[in-house]
Design a protein around this motif. Sequence first.
Motif, PDB file in Angstrom:
ATOM      1  N   ARG A   1     -29.168 -53.108  12.639  1.00  0.00           N
ATOM      2  CA  ARG A   1     -30.531 -53.409  13.095  1.00  0.00           C
ATOM      3  C   ARG A   1     -31.427 -52.182  12.977  1.00  0.00           C
ATOM      4  O   ARG A   1     -32.625 -52.300  12.716  1.00  0.00           O
ATOM      5  CB  ARG A   1     -30.502 -53.936  14.524  1.00  0.00           C
ATOM      6  CG  ARG A   1     -29.876 -55.319  14.627  1.00  0.00           C
ATOM      7  CD  ARG A   1     -29.558 -55.710  16.071  1.00  0.00           C
ATOM      8  NE  ARG A   1     -28.696 -56.879  16.102  1.00  0.00           N
ATOM      9  CZ  ARG A   1     -29.066 -58.083  16.528  1.00  0.00           C
ATOM     10  NH1 ARG A   1     -30.296 -58.282  16.962  1.00  0.00           N
ATOM     11  NH2 ARG A   1     -28.207 -59.091  16.520  1.00  0.00           N
ATOM     12  N   ALA A   2     -30.849 -51.000  13.164  1.00  0.00           N
ATOM     13  CA  ALA A   2     -31.634 -49.773  12.996  1.00  0.00           C
ATOM     14  C   ALA A   2     -32.103 -49.630  11.551  1.00  0.00           C
ATOM     15  O   ALA A   2     -33.248 -49.245  11.289  1.00  0.00           O
ATOM     16  CB  ALA A   2     -30.808 -48.561  13.420  1.00  0.00           C
ATOM     17  N   CYS A   3     -31.217 -49.934  10.591  1.00  0.00           N
ATOM     18  CA  CYS A   3     -31.604 -49.895   9.176  1.00  0.00           C
ATOM     19  C   CYS A   3     -32.721 -50.894   8.899  1.00  0.00           C
ATOM     20  O   CYS A   3     -33.705 -50.581   8.224  1.00  0.00           O
ATOM     21  CB  CYS A   3     -30.406 -50.222   8.285  1.00  0.00           C
ATOM     22  SG  CYS A   3     -29.139 -48.951   8.197  1.00  0.00           S
ATOM     23  N   LEU A   4     -32.561 -52.094   9.405  1.00  0.00           N
ATOM     24  CA  LEU A   4     -33.542 -53.160   9.181  1.00  0.00           C
ATOM     25  C   LEU A   4     -34.890 -52.794   9.777  1.00  0.00           C
ATOM     26  O   LEU A   4     -35.943 -53.003   9.170  1.00  0.00           O
ATOM     27  CB  LEU A   4     -33.007 -54.449   9.795  1.00  0.00           C
ATOM     28  CG  LEU A   4     -33.827 -55.729   9.649  1.00  0.00           C
ATOM     29  CD1 LEU A   4     -32.902 -56.935   9.662  1.00  0.00           C
ATOM     30  CD2 LEU A   4     -34.836 -55.877  10.783  1.00  0.00           C
ATOM     31  N   LEU A   5     -34.873 -52.217  10.984  1.00  0.00           N
ATOM     32  CA  LEU A   5     -36.111 -51.940  11.701  1.00  0.00           C
ATOM     33  C   LEU A   5     -36.847 -50.717  11.173  1.00  0.00           C
ATOM     34  O   LEU A   5     -38.073 -50.646  11.242  1.00  0.00           O
ATOM     35  CB  LEU A   5     -35.819 -51.767  13.193  1.00  0.00           C
ATOM     36  CG  LEU A   5     -35.464 -53.064  13.944  1.00  0.00           C
ATOM     37  CD1 LEU A   5     -34.733 -52.747  15.241  1.00  0.00           C
ATOM     38  CD2 LEU A   5     -36.723 -53.874  14.232  1.00  0.00           C
ATOM     39  N   THR A   6     -36.104 -49.733  10.635  1.00  0.00           N
ATOM     40  CA  THR A   6     -36.738 -48.495  10.168  1.00  0.00           C
ATOM     41  C   THR A   6     -36.881 -48.431   8.655  1.00  0.00           C
ATOM     42  O   THR A   6     -37.620 -47.582   8.138  1.00  0.00           O
ATOM     43  CB  THR A   6     -35.942 -47.267  10.618  1.00  0.00           C
ATOM     44  OG1 THR A   6     -34.638 -47.282  10.006  1.00  0.00           O
ATOM     45  CG2 THR A   6     -35.788 -47.225  12.137  1.00  0.00           C
TER      46      THR A   6
ATOM     47  N   PRO B   1     -40.643 -44.640  12.626  1.00  0.00           N
ATOM     48  CA  PRO B   1     -41.309 -45.822  13.186  1.00  0.00           C
ATOM     49  C   PRO B   1     -40.577 -47.097  12.778  1.00  0.00           C
ATOM     50  O   PRO B   1     -40.032 -47.185  11.677  1.00  0.00           O
ATOM     51  CB  PRO B   1     -42.701 -45.765  12.556  1.00  0.00           C
ATOM     52  CG  PRO B   1     -42.489 -45.070  11.246  1.00  0.00           C
ATOM     53  CD  PRO B   1     -41.382 -44.067  11.475  1.00  0.00           C
ATOM     54  N   THR B   2     -40.559 -48.073  13.663  1.00  0.00           N
ATOM     55  CA  THR B   2     -40.029 -49.388  13.317  1.00  0.00           C
ATOM     56  C   THR B   2     -41.145 -50.220  12.705  1.00  0.00           C
ATOM     57  O   THR B   2     -42.339 -49.925  12.892  1.00  0.00           O
ATOM     58  CB  THR B   2     -39.485 -50.108  14.551  1.00  0.00           C
ATOM     59  OG1 THR B   2     -40.587 -50.419  15.434  1.00  0.00           O
ATOM     60  CG2 THR B   2     -38.466 -49.246  15.289  1.00  0.00           C
TER      61      THR B   2
END
Length: 464
Positions: A67-72, A104-105
């Motif tokens: 989710r961190a990869c997806l969001l950033t 930033p996301t």
Amino acid sequence: MREHEAREKKPNIVFLIADDHRFDGIGAYGNQVVQTPVLDSLAAEGVRFTSIYTMGGQTAALCVPSRACLLTGTNVFHAMVTEKEVKLGETENPQLWAINPSLPTWPEVYRREGYRTFGIGKWHNGKESFAKSFSDGASIFFGGMGEHIGLPIHAYDPAGIYHADQAKPSDKFSTELFAESAIDFIQQYKEEEPFALYVAFTAPHDPRTPPQAYLDRYSNEHIPLPDNFMPEHPFDNGELYVRDEQLASFPRKPEEIRQHLAEYYSMITHMDEQIGRIMQALEESGQREQTIVVYTADHGIALGQHGLMGKQNVYEHSIHIPLIMQGPGLPQGVEARGLGCQMDIFPTLFELTGTLLPQTVEGKSMVGMISGEATGSRKNVFSAYKNVQRMVSDGRWKLIRYFRSGEAGTNRAQLFDLYNDPGETCDLAEDPAKLEQLQRMEQELLAWQQSIKDPILHEMRKKG
């Protein structure tokens, strides 16, 4: 004037993300058992991406790094921590559970650009990043998993503190709770600016306890075992006894795996119906034609394939995810076949909405892939799991490298031809006729590891 403003207004976004939903757990992706009419309809009315991959992570709780990869929109080793913060001997470094604060996301950027950003459901990437990302929200769950009734749920806190003792146990099934919060937001939204609604389900993650009416739709004897079912994994992959692997007996029993699959499909069907309610609310509110709908998942899961149960591996069932996009600016009934990864979703959304992309984003827009341009696809995709597994695939040839030393460990490679062996059951790494492919993929993997400063290379150099 009003007509001009309507034409210039940016589209809304409804972003739906599931937990543990692998790419082939949807009818539109070829599964003839699972019942997903709403997602099938979204795929028919929009774009279905066939080859999107998650990049793994340095923790067994893979929803966090994915989710961190997806969001950033950044790689797995940058999205959460720096090279110095990763200690390969630690199984659960606390620093691995929050998004890199310098990044930033995408909801955060949309918020700055004037969108009303609204967060619902699971957030497993730190309270600080949630507070930066969303101007409002409801039914927020900070954590990885829990019983689907009784989850500790927060109301939106404008101060962004979210004290643990302020959470209240939910009295509804999580999927229904999150869907109803989304419906309430859509029905009550009367503002002029566009919105970005982020809905993160905890389904179909275990405990897989769907409402009985949905479980009754699936009879165990009619659930086929996957073609690559195995009673046990053929060798030590470095993570055979993590929590997820202990959810079924050793060796794996066919009848037990069928039961797990029946529960899994039931959870998915229940979620599909709740997504249908969200789509109906969009339609009734008059917002559907102005809204880009995205459906994806954080990662997949094995459930009996290769003798595994969890997602702590880099086989297709665990790293290959669904991605469906539908709405303004997108064609209907298109199958986008090129290679992509989660961090590419960020720049794709921004190109579709005409929003300036932050320089921090490493991902590559897939809009070209949608229109059939070769430039929209990646040459390779990569994935990592802790300090024990790495993967590279060019869409046909796939190399998995295992880094596990010691008497009981494994240091080996697997090579698969995905065109002829999509279930990854025929290892070609020792086939002399495939030496060229093996060496080429090894070079591609090493080049990627060097480019993103893979911490395992530093560890290997220390060991000589």
